[in-house]
Write a protein that holds these residues in place. Sequence first.
Motif, PDB file in Angstrom:
ATOM      1  N   PRO A  33       0.708  -1.327  -0.252  1.00  0.00           N
ATOM      2  CA  PRO A  33       0.184  -0.083   0.026  1.00  0.00           C
ATOM      3  C   PRO A  33       0.636   1.296   0.121  1.00  0.00           C
ATOM      4  O   PRO A  33       1.698   1.243   0.033  1.00  0.00           O
ATOM      5  CB  PRO A  33      -0.958  -0.401   1.300  1.00  0.00           C
ATOM      6  N   ARG A  34       0.083   2.199  -0.971  1.00  0.00           N
ATOM      7  CA  ARG A  34       0.954   3.515  -0.822  1.00  0.00           C
ATOM      8  C   ARG A  34      -0.012   4.725  -0.566  1.00  0.00           C
ATOM      9  O   ARG A  34      -0.554   4.891  -1.526  1.00  0.00           O
ATOM     10  CB  ARG A  34       1.955   3.869  -1.836  1.00  0.00           C
ATOM     11  N   ARG A  35       0.247   5.682   0.234  1.00  0.00           N
ATOM     12  CA  ARG A  35      -1.155   6.522   0.375  1.00  0.00           C
ATOM     13  C   ARG A  35      -0.221   7.355  -0.587  1.00  0.00           C
ATOM     14  O   ARG A  35       0.691   8.074  -0.933  1.00  0.00           O
ATOM     15  CB  ARG A  35      -1.085   6.968   1.820  1.00  0.00           C
ATOM     16  N   ASN A  36      -1.142   8.531  -0.648  1.00  0.00           N
ATOM     17  CA  ASN A  36      -1.191   9.966  -1.552  1.00  0.00           C
ATOM     18  C   ASN A  36      -2.132  10.673  -0.345  1.00  0.00           C
ATOM     19  O   ASN A  36      -3.348  11.184  -0.786  1.00  0.00           O
ATOM     20  CB  ASN A  36      -1.768   9.394  -3.023  1.00  0.00           C
ATOM     21  N   VAL A  37      -1.697  11.295   0.322  1.00  0.00           N
ATOM     22  CA  VAL A  37      -2.083  12.387   1.149  1.00  0.00           C
ATOM     23  C   VAL A  37      -3.161  13.558   0.661  1.00  0.00           C
ATOM     24  O   VAL A  37      -4.347  13.406   0.799  1.00  0.00           O
ATOM     25  CB  VAL A  37      -1.506  13.203   2.437  1.00  0.00           C
ATOM     26  N   ALA A  38      -2.948  14.382  -0.994  1.00  0.00           N
ATOM     27  CA  ALA A  38      -3.568  15.432  -1.625  1.00  0.00           C
ATOM     28  C   ALA A  38      -4.890  14.614  -1.926  1.00  0.00           C
ATOM     29  O   ALA A  38      -6.077  15.637  -2.279  1.00  0.00           O
ATOM     30  CB  ALA A  38      -2.687  15.931  -2.866  1.00  0.00           C
ATOM     31  N   THR A  39      -4.835  13.695  -2.485  1.00  0.00           N
ATOM     32  CA  THR A  39      -5.950  12.963  -3.405  1.00  0.00           C
ATOM     33  C   THR A  39      -7.254  12.079  -1.784  1.00  0.00           C
ATOM     34  O   THR A  39      -8.032  11.887  -2.033  1.00  0.00           O
ATOM     35  CB  THR A  39      -5.516  12.251  -4.124  1.00  0.00           C
ATOM     36  N   GLY A  40      -6.388  11.584  -0.716  1.00  0.00           N
ATOM     37  CA  GLY A  40      -6.948  10.682   0.497  1.00  0.00           C
ATOM     38  C   GLY A  40      -7.436   9.391  -0.225  1.00  0.00           C
ATOM     39  O   GLY A  40      -8.655   8.611   0.175  1.00  0.00           O
ATOM     40  N   LYS A  41      -6.460   9.196  -1.516  1.00  0.00           N
ATOM     41  CA  LYS A  41      -6.053   7.505  -1.893  1.00  0.00           C
ATOM     42  C   LYS A  41      -5.532   6.471  -1.465  1.00  0.00           C
ATOM     43  O   LYS A  41      -3.749   7.272  -0.544  1.00  0.00           O
ATOM     44  CB  LYS A  41      -6.278   7.541  -3.135  1.00  0.00           C
ATOM     45  N   ILE A  42      -5.209   5.502  -1.711  1.00  0.00           N
ATOM     46  CA  ILE A  42      -4.499   4.361  -0.882  1.00  0.00           C
ATOM     47  C   ILE A  42      -4.582   3.634  -1.984  1.00  0.00           C
ATOM     48  O   ILE A  42      -5.460   2.983  -2.845  1.00  0.00           O
ATOM     49  CB  ILE A  42      -4.769   3.731  -0.061  1.00  0.00           C
ATOM     50  N   ALA A  97       2.126  12.877 -10.323  1.00  0.00           N
ATOM     51  CA  ALA A  97       1.393  14.005 -11.355  1.00  0.00           C
ATOM     52  C   ALA A  97       0.393  14.627  -9.777  1.00  0.00           C
ATOM     53  O   ALA A  97      -0.589  14.158 -10.155  1.00  0.00           O
ATOM     54  CB  ALA A  97       0.731  13.759 -12.248  1.00  0.00           C
ATOM     55  N   ASN A  98       0.908  14.696  -8.327  1.00  0.00           N
ATOM     56  CA  ASN A  98       0.135  15.052  -7.492  1.00  0.00           C
ATOM     57  C   ASN A  98      -1.133  14.584  -7.354  1.00  0.00           C
ATOM     58  O   ASN A  98      -2.445  14.332  -7.042  1.00  0.00           O
ATOM     59  CB  ASN A  98      -0.955  16.695  -7.849  1.00  0.00           C
ATOM     60  N   GLY A  99      -0.759  12.402  -7.896  1.00  0.00           N
ATOM     61  CA  GLY A  99      -2.036  11.338  -7.830  1.00  0.00           C
ATOM     62  C   GLY A  99      -2.872  11.589  -8.394  1.00  0.00           C
ATOM     63  O   GLY A  99      -3.628  10.460  -8.431  1.00  0.00           O
ATOM     64  N   SER A 100      -2.351  12.091  -9.776  1.00  0.00           N
ATOM     65  CA  SER A 100      -3.661  12.056 -10.618  1.00  0.00           C
ATOM     66  C   SER A 100      -2.477  10.071 -11.789  1.00  0.00           C
ATOM     67  O   SER A 100      -3.550  10.204 -12.393  1.00  0.00           O
ATOM     68  CB  SER A 100      -3.657  12.871 -11.725  1.00  0.00           C
ATOM     69  N   LYS A 101      -1.254  10.330 -11.242  1.00  0.00           N
ATOM     70  CA  LYS A 101      -0.916   8.482 -12.321  1.00  0.00           C
ATOM     71  C   LYS A 101      -0.019   8.320 -11.355  1.00  0.00           C
ATOM     72  O   LYS A 101       0.060   8.479 -10.215  1.00  0.00           O
ATOM     73  CB  LYS A 101      -0.119   9.190 -13.195  1.00  0.00           C
TER      74      LYS A 101
END
Length: 496
Positions: free
Chosen positions: A253-262, A307-311
């Motif tokens: 698992p890898r979190r992305n704080v900006a998008t609130g996604k894992i 790309a800030n959580g888009s890619k």
Amino acid sequence: MKGFIYKVIVIVLVFSAVSCSEDTIDVAGLGTVRGRVVRSGSNEPLENVKISTNPGTSTVFTNAEGFYVLENVPAGDYSLTAEREGLLASFEGITVIADAALEVVFEMDAETAGNRPPNAPVLLTPTDNAEDVPVEIELVWSISDPDDDELTFSVTLRNEDDSNVEVFENITDTTFTLSNLSFSTKYFWQVTASDDINDPVNSPTFAFETAGPPNNRIVYTRLVNGNSVIYSADENGETEIALTTTSKNSFRPRRNVATGKIAFLQSVGSQTHLFIMNEDGSDVQQVTSQIGVAGFNLEEIDFSWDANGSKLLFPNQDKLYSINTTGSGLVLVYQTTNGNLITEVDKNENTGIIALKTNNLDGYEVEIFTINTAGVVQATVLTGVTGAAGGINLSVDGSRLLYTRDVSGVENTNYRRLDSNMFIHSFGGDPLINLSTDKPSGTNDLDARFSPNEASVIYVNTSNDGISANNIQTLLISDLDNRNTLIENAAMPDWE
């Protein structure tokens, strides 16, 4: 002589009187009672129903068609009774007339015919429109039954987000625990009671809303029933939540704080693909499809947000790909020139620099280096050493790279590491820092990641026997003698 004649006359008269009395009994005589027994409401014939009189005369049982006959019943008044197990006894007052047949039809009800239904369940906990309800909640209700029948219950649960309806049946208590509810979700629940005699009775429908997810900044994995399951916990290793199901193998698992996604990897048949989900484990979506994630060892493979959580950037053998989190826009970013496999990737969003770890088919001949977005090599961190290495993670400003390396230099067919240490490489030329100077002998430090403020690292420590439990620990970079075990029996940590 006269006296004798008189005696004869008296005897004759007495005999005549006696004869007249017996004729009167014969005139009272015998009668017949016949009829049929049927089920009330359906008129279904009832067999083996016991028919008797009171005062008692004789007893018979109905035949397969429900018919019965009582013969030679002395004339008089009786109570006629019909009885069979499971049915309410039925009584009829009758008068039997000599030399006549009386017909009596019984309609019999089940023993429960007079039974009353239970009262409607009263919902107690949670109260209607309750808020901030935990995702594991005990439902409580009360109920009464006028006949004290044994009751069973079912709970119906639905939520406002979809059309799914769950029904939990055969509940014998007035409590039921709901588990694995979604965070920040409104639910509706209703209890149905049944005495198995009357029609079921429903409670009113109550609503409640679950609390929002806790601030769990650490994600990791744990083996459950042979599959890897992703969990989250807070920075104290508490408020643990299972995010993926035990029926699927989900890992890295890898979190992305900006998008609130894992983002994470999951086995799909014989392939491994990238998925994303919300931080509470909801809204799981598959990202890759045509080209999956592949390499020499899936437990070692890593990917990176971009790309800030888009890619997402991910490896497939000797190639590095970029893909939108929607599953579109698959692009080849880089390919090794020597055919070695790309096993790990980490991108720094601030500098655009990408760190890669490559190795041969056995996991050795390791190279760790950086490239720019055009695929041009920028700096080499590790090359020309024997043994395993990996766990790459760039610092926030891109000036340092955290990685692990087995300093024993051993190479073997089962990829066993004997003395894996954590190191921080400085791109500015500062000396290499070994963070594992106080590591217990006979253990490995693996899968190291910087903490959000980069004052600490989070990593896995485990015995080098390759079969012992993994423990997630944290270590202050300024205090290498103080190791803190955060989560036991867990692996693949990420702390964002």
